[in-house]
Design a protein around this motif. Structure first.
Motif, short mmCIF file in Angstrom:
data_model
loop_
_atom_site.label_atom_id
_atom_site.label_comp_id
_atom_site.label_asym_id
_atom_site.label_seq_id
_atom_site.Cartn_x
_atom_site.Cartn_y
_atom_site.Cartn_z
N MET A 1 14.79 1.04 -5.13
CA MET A 1 13.99 2.17 -5.59
C MET A 1 14.39 3.40 -4.77
N THR A 2 14.64 4.49 -5.46
CA THR A 2 15.06 5.71 -4.78
C THR A 2 13.88 6.37 -4.08
N ILE A 3 14.18 7.29 -3.20
CA ILE A 3 13.11 8.01 -2.50
C ILE A 3 12.27 8.81 -3.49
N GLU A 4 12.91 9.35 -4.53
CA GLU A 4 12.17 10.10 -5.55
C GLU A 4 11.22 9.18 -6.32
N GLU A 5 11.68 7.97 -6.63
CA GLU A 5 10.83 7.00 -7.33
C GLU A 5 9.67 6.56 -6.44
N ARG A 6 9.96 6.36 -5.18
CA ARG A 6 8.90 5.98 -4.24
C ARG A 6 7.87 7.10 -4.10
N LEU A 7 8.34 8.34 -4.02
CA LEU A 7 7.44 9.48 -3.92
C LEU A 7 6.58 9.60 -5.18
N GLN A 8 7.20 9.42 -6.36
CA GLN A 8 6.44 9.48 -7.61
C GLN A 8 5.36 8.40 -7.64
N ARG A 9 5.71 7.20 -7.21
CA ARG A 9 4.73 6.10 -7.19
C ARG A 9 3.57 6.45 -6.26
N LEU A 10 3.85 6.99 -5.10
CA LEU A 10 2.78 7.39 -4.18
C LEU A 10 1.91 8.49 -4.78
N GLU A 11 2.54 9.47 -5.41
CA GLU A 11 1.77 10.54 -6.06
C GLU A 11 0.90 9.98 -7.17
N ASP A 12 1.40 9.02 -7.92
CA ASP A 12 0.61 8.39 -8.98
C ASP A 12 -0.58 7.65 -8.41
N VAL A 13 -0.36 6.88 -7.36
CA VAL A 13 -1.45 6.12 -6.73
C VAL A 13 -2.53 7.07 -6.21
N VAL A 14 -2.13 8.16 -5.58
CA VAL A 14 -3.10 9.13 -5.08
C VAL A 14 -3.87 9.76 -6.23
N ALA A 15 -3.18 10.15 -7.29
CA ALA A 15 -3.86 10.78 -8.44
C ALA A 15 -4.87 9.82 -9.07
N ILE A 16 -4.51 8.56 -9.22
CA ILE A 16 -5.41 7.58 -9.81
C ILE A 16 -6.58 7.29 -8.87
N THR A 17 -6.31 7.20 -7.60
CA THR A 17 -7.37 6.99 -6.61
C THR A 17 -8.36 8.14 -6.66
N GLN A 18 -7.87 9.37 -6.78
CA GLN A 18 -8.73 10.55 -6.90
C GLN A 18 -9.56 10.50 -8.18
N LEU A 19 -8.94 10.09 -9.28
CA LEU A 19 -9.66 9.97 -10.55
C LEU A 19 -10.83 9.00 -10.41
N VAL A 20 -10.57 7.82 -9.87
CA VAL A 20 -11.62 6.81 -9.70
C VAL A 20 -12.71 7.33 -8.76
N ALA A 21 -12.30 7.96 -7.67
CA ALA A 21 -13.27 8.46 -6.68
C ALA A 21 -14.09 9.62 -7.22
N SER A 22 -13.59 10.33 -8.22
CA SER A 22 -14.33 11.48 -8.75
C SER A 22 -15.46 11.08 -9.69
#
Length: 152
Positions: free
Chosen positions: A1-22
């Motif tokens: 997995m490239t660094i860009e793919e890893r970064l995208q995955r982390l951004e996705d997890v944060v966005a979803i975590t924020q959605l659930v927490a909101s």
């Protein structure tokens, strides 16, 4: 997995975590439109005793006399930390929740639940396509939802 793919995955997890927490703060504030925007137009919210088959029905639930009565007396919809699994433009988040309700000067747990969110990446970001909530009552339904942790 490239660094860009890893970064995208982390951004996705944060966005979803924020959605659930909101969800809790927004539903307790009575922000019907903002709560409903957490779902796709045809998104489903399936709670033991209440089934909502669209974003409009989620909005109507928040505006309902029953929900307005809960927030009028004081309540807290608290969702614990979500375990998020992302697979491209689809994701799943699993967490537990508690609904606390004020009666006079005391606060009581009114419901504990297991939550399974199915999400999709849309043009506006991540949104819920289906949320299933079952009461943690010792039965298998809630345990089955929790066992989906880490699986799409």
């Amino acid at each position: 997995m490239t660094i860009e793919e890893r970064l995208q995955r982390l951004e996705d997890v944060v966005a979803i975590t924020q959605l659930v927490a909101s969800y809790g703060p927004l539903v307790d504030a009575g922000e019907a439109e903002r709560v409903a925007e957490l779902w796709t137009e045809d998104g489903i919210y399936d709670v033991d005793e209440y089934y909502m088959g669209s974003r409009a029905e989620v909005d109507a639930m928040v505006r309902s006399d029953a929900h307005q009565g809960l927030i009028g007396q004081g309540c807290s919809h608290f969702l614990g930390p979500a375990h998020v699994t992302v697979d491209g433009d689809r994701a799943v988040a699993v967490c537990e929740s508690v609904l606390l309700v004020r009666h006079g000067d005391r606060v009581f747990p009114a419901r504990i639940g297991a939550n399974h969110f199915e999400l999709a990446r849309t043009t506006t970001g991540w949104q819920t396509t289906r949320r299933t909530t079952r009461g943690l009552d010792g039965g298998t339904d809630a345990r089955d939802l929790l066992s989906r942790t880490g699986r799409i």
